[in-house]
Design a protein around this motif. Structure first.
Motif: not given
Length: 143
Positions: A110, A26, A62-63, A107
């Motif tokens: 990634q 992350d 990030r999904s 976050k």
């Protein structure tokens, strides 16, 4: 393999794997940034890295941010070359219909570290034939 991290901002968070078996570390924002719909912003992570020999880092979306808010990354996956020593920044875009606030310590992406194969480049007069040939975009069907 060892990934070396240098914090260049006191608010930086050292990247980590959230779960055992995760492929991506992350990455976190060190700043608050408002991204309007269809706007792109470069967001700082406050870290520099030194990759292991013969690797690259891929910065990926990030999904959860993509699904919930329409937030994704441009130039994805973004490649960080082994020799790069500058700050890792994330090029975010808001494809949603509402402004999105990137918060400090959020976050935002990634990072996956992958091996890199070096190839020898040779110019030739002809290439071998294949079943696909020169069929490009859409050549394998509409679905």
């Amino acid at each position: 393999m060892k990934l070396l991290i240098k914090k260049v901002n006191e608010d930086a968070v050292t990247p980590f794997y959230a779960h055992k078996g995760d492929a991506g570390l992350d990455l976190f924002s060190v700043e608050e940034v408002l991204i309007e719909p269809m706007e792109r912003k470069l967001v700082s992570t406050g870290i520099k890295i030194q990759l292991p020999p013969n690797t690259e880092a891929q910065v990926r979306p990030r999904s959860g941010l993509a699904l919930k808010y329409g937030i994704t990354l441009l130039n994805t996956p973004g490649t960080v070359d082994e020799g790069y020593r500058g700050e890792i920044k994330v090029l975010m875009i808001n494809l949603g219909q509402e402004p999105f606030l990137v918060e400090k310590s959020m976050k935002i992406a990634q990072m996956v570290v992958k091996p890199v194969e070096r190839v020898y480049v040779q110019e030739v007069e002809e290439l071998s034939d294949t079943e696909r040939g020169e069929g490009g975009f859409g050549s394998t069907g509409s679905r």
